[in-house]
Structure formats: structure tokens, C-alpha cells
Design a protein around this motif. Structure first.
Motif, mmCIF file in Angstrom:
data_model
loop_
_atom_site.group_PDB
_atom_site.id
_atom_site.type_symbol
_atom_site.label_atom_id
_atom_site.label_comp_id
_atom_site.label_asym_id
_atom_site.label_seq_id
_atom_site.Cartn_x
_atom_site.Cartn_y
_atom_site.Cartn_z
ATOM 1 N N THR A 180 47.801 55.221 40.422
ATOM 2 C CA THR A 180 46.716 54.815 39.532
ATOM 3 C C THR A 180 47.190 54.883 38.086
ATOM 4 O O THR A 180 48.125 55.618 37.755
ATOM 5 C CB THR A 180 45.490 55.750 39.667
ATOM 6 O OG1 THR A 180 45.856 57.053 39.221
ATOM 7 C CG2 THR A 180 44.960 55.795 41.079
ATOM 8 N N ASP A 212 39.434 48.644 40.891
ATOM 9 C CA ASP A 212 38.273 48.998 41.714
ATOM 10 C C ASP A 212 37.004 48.372 41.154
ATOM 11 O O ASP A 212 36.745 48.471 39.944
ATOM 12 C CB ASP A 212 38.065 50.523 41.700
ATOM 13 C CG ASP A 212 38.764 51.218 42.853
ATOM 14 O OD1 ASP A 212 38.975 50.579 43.902
ATOM 15 O OD2 ASP A 212 39.103 52.403 42.701
ATOM 16 N N LYS A 241 39.551 45.790 44.334
ATOM 17 C CA LYS A 241 39.434 46.619 45.547
ATOM 18 C C LYS A 241 37.986 47.071 45.660
ATOM 19 O O LYS A 241 37.351 47.362 44.656
ATOM 20 C CB LYS A 241 40.371 47.829 45.454
ATOM 21 C CG LYS A 241 40.198 48.846 46.588
ATOM 22 C CD LYS A 241 41.344 49.832 46.669
ATOM 23 C CE LYS A 241 41.199 51.073 45.830
ATOM 24 N NZ LYS A 241 39.993 51.888 46.106
ATOM 25 N N GLY A 278 41.884 52.716 39.261
ATOM 26 C CA GLY A 278 40.917 53.252 40.223
ATOM 27 C C GLY A 278 39.653 53.724 39.521
ATOM 28 O O GLY A 278 39.682 54.113 38.345
ATOM 29 N N ASP A 279 38.562 53.736 40.309
ATOM 30 C CA ASP A 279 37.344 54.314 39.731
ATOM 31 C C ASP A 279 37.449 55.838 39.670
ATOM 32 O O ASP A 279 36.538 56.518 39.177
ATOM 33 C CB ASP A 279 36.083 53.838 40.465
ATOM 34 C CG ASP A 279 36.104 54.161 41.947
ATOM 35 O OD1 ASP A 279 37.094 54.738 42.424
ATOM 36 O OD2 ASP A 279 35.115 53.839 42.635
ATOM 37 N N SER A 280 38.586 56.378 40.130
ATOM 38 C CA SER A 280 38.899 57.801 39.894
ATOM 39 C C SER A 280 39.014 58.060 38.392
ATOM 40 O O SER A 280 39.036 59.217 37.965
ATOM 41 C CB SER A 280 40.187 58.199 40.615
ATOM 42 O OG SER A 280 41.222 57.278 40.335
ATOM 43 N N HIS A 297 39.224 49.322 51.434
ATOM 44 C CA HIS A 297 39.385 50.786 51.309
ATOM 45 C C HIS A 297 38.505 51.430 52.373
ATOM 46 O O HIS A 297 37.276 51.307 52.314
ATOM 47 C CB HIS A 297 38.991 51.217 49.891
ATOM 48 C CG HIS A 297 39.197 52.673 49.595
ATOM 49 N ND1 HIS A 297 39.381 53.151 48.311
ATOM 50 C CD2 HIS A 297 39.230 53.775 50.383
ATOM 51 C CE1 HIS A 297 39.534 54.467 48.332
ATOM 52 N NE2 HIS A 297 39.433 54.876 49.590
#
Ligand code: KIV
Length: 273
Positions: free
Chosen positions: A31, A92, A122, A52-54, A146
Motif C-alpha cells: 500500500t 480501493d 478494488k 488502500g482504504d487502510s 477482495h
């Protein structure tokens, strides 16, 4: 010394990822959420960068991935894309911007692609997002699936523990993976599931399967960069390998700087105009 222009670099495409799977070359994915780090990892030959949405956790300090907005994801993705010359950039679609309808999913994907310049999107889920996946693909936008632990559904699961340990959930995951492939996804992330199941899915599917906490027998691996660099300290799942202790390095450097400033040692005679 030769200067590499953006157009000189052989870019990674979804087709190349497929070829990598076909010839058994593992795919390396990390990421990134900002220009500086994306530039470093792109220069270090990472194949895929996931915005990523992380980012909701590691950049914004939220407990879950749910609060991050589409505008915030586009902001992160735009910064990453500017830094990248080689890697495929996947973004994401955040929670709340594709579950409503396939039209909403398409509009969100188009905003991501148009405004950030990313290469693919994603989203999380199987059967329940099938129509959205097809609609996004029909607009020419590559989609990555995912499955397994899908953090946007954390309040449904209740915990971040290993998914699909029971036969029924494992069977549903296999069916969802086959469905996503049939819909036209170019790849699938499998998060935190038994290694035996991930191996089975990876061998059943012709498209690349990228694992996180899914064991070695998949087509590639993805980690959250802040975790593998040891910036986040409290997150210690079994699957995480730390490649550096940047938390200690940054902390030492800052303590050194503070003490130099206090001691009037910085700046010195050469470090001024
Ligand atoms: O948001 C993210 O960082 C992810 C990875 C954990 C795959 O989806």
C-alpha cells in the motif's frame, strides 16, 4: 548518468500481472497513500501499489476503514499516481460508495480514474457486488476483488480474526472467487484465510490471487507499508513480517534533533546563509 523519463519505463499492466501468474513469477504489492513513499517503493520495483482504504487507519488514525470518504481516497490516489512511473496503481472504492447500486459503483470508479489517474479499482465482496463489478468493467475500468476478511464489513464479523475456517464459509468464498473471475476481475485479494484454502483458490483460478495472511501458495503478496516498515507498533498479526523498525529510527532521529536544538548545536556555522 541516464535520466529515466516516465515514458521510458516499462509499466506494469493487468496483462503483465496475468503473464506473471502464468509463468509462476510472484507479484509484490504494497500500500501507499502519499507521493514521497510511493516514489520510494515504485523506485524499488514494487509491481502493484494499492491506495488502500487502510489509509483510514494508518493515515487518519481511525479505528476502522469505514469513515474514509471518496474525496479523501482520490486525494491519496492523486498523490501516489504523480510519483509512480512503473507500478500498477489500484485504488480501493471506500465504504458507502458502491454498495447502494451498480450506478453508484460506476460513478465512484469513474471519479477515481478521472480525477486521480489511477489504473484500476478494488472493492470488497463476492455475489453481492457482482452487478457493480460488471458495470464498472463495462466502462473499461479494471476491477480487483477482495474476499476473506473484508474490513469494510467489520461490524458484521465483529472481529478481525481468520475467516473461512468453517466448510460453509470456505465454500462460499470459493464460489465468490470463481464468480469474480467470471465477471472479469483481473485479480483478487484474499485476506486472512487458511493457507490451504488460499492455495486451493489460487490453483482453481486462472487470474492472479494476491494474499495477505493467506500463506505462501498464492500468486503474490500484499502488506500495508506502515506495518512492514515497523511504523505501526501495536498491530502484530502472525502473518506480518517487519522489514524495518522505522518507528525507532524516526524516534531516535527526532530525539537527536531536539537535543541538538536545545543544546544550540543546530544549526552550526556551515548550516546558515
Ligand atoms: O486497504 C488495504 O490496505 C487493503 C489491503 C489490506 C489488502 O485492502
Amino acid at each position: 548518468m541516464s535520466i529515466h523519463k516516465k515514458q521510458d519505463v516499462k509499466k506494469i499492466t493487468t496483462h503483465q500481472l496475468q503473464e506473471m501468474k502464468n509463468r509462476g513469477e510472484k507479484i509484490a504489492m504494497l500500500t501507499a497513500y502519499d507521493y514521497s513513499m510511493a516514489k520510494i517503493i515504485d523506485g524499488a520495483a514494487i509491481d502493484v501499489i494499492l491506495v488502500g482504504d487502510s489509509a483510514s487507519n494508518v493515515m487518519a488514525g481511525n479505528e476502522t476503514t469505514l469513515p474514509i470518504t471518496l474525496d479523501q481516497m482520490i486525494y491519496h490516489a492523486t498523490s501516489v499516481v504523480k510519483a509512480v512511473t512503473r507500478a500498477l496503481v489500484v485504488v480501493d472504492i471506500p465504504f458507502g460508495y458502491y454498495q447502494g447500486s451498480s450506478g453508484e459503483a460506476l460513478r465512484s470508479s469513474i471519479r477515481i480514474m478521472k480525477e486521480s489517474g489511477a489504473h484500476a479499482v478494488k472493492l470488497e465482496g463476492g455475489e453481492e457486488v457482482k452487478d457493480s463489478v460488471k458495470r464498472i468493467l463495462s466502462a473499461g475500468v479494471p476491477v480487483m476483488g477482495h474476499l476473506g476478511l473484508t474490513p469494510q464489513s467489520i461490524f458484521k464479523f465483529g472481529t478481525y480474526s481468520v475467516r473461512a475456517k468453517e466448510e460453509e464459509e470456505a465454500q462460499k468464498l470459493i464460489e465468490d472467487a470463481l464468480l469474480l473471475q467470471e465477471c472479469g476481475c483481473f485479480g483478487i485479494v484474499l485476506e486472512k484465510i487458511p493457507a490451504v484454502l488460499a492455495k486451493k483458490v489460487s490453483s482453481m483460478l486462472s487470474i492472479p490471487v494476491i494474499g495477505i495472511g493467506a500463506g505462501p501458495d498464492v500468486d503474490g503478496q500484499v502488506l500495508v507499508m506502515q506495518d512492514m516498515l515497523g511504523i505501526t507498533q501495536e498491530f502484530k498479526p502472525r502473518f506480518l513480517r517487519r522489514y524495518a523498525d522505522l518507528n525507532a529510527i524516526v524516534s531516535d532521529a527526532v530525539q537527536h534533533y531536539v537535543s541538538d536544538v536545545k543544546a544550540k548545536d543546530f544549526p552550526n556555522q556551515e548550516e546558515k546563509y
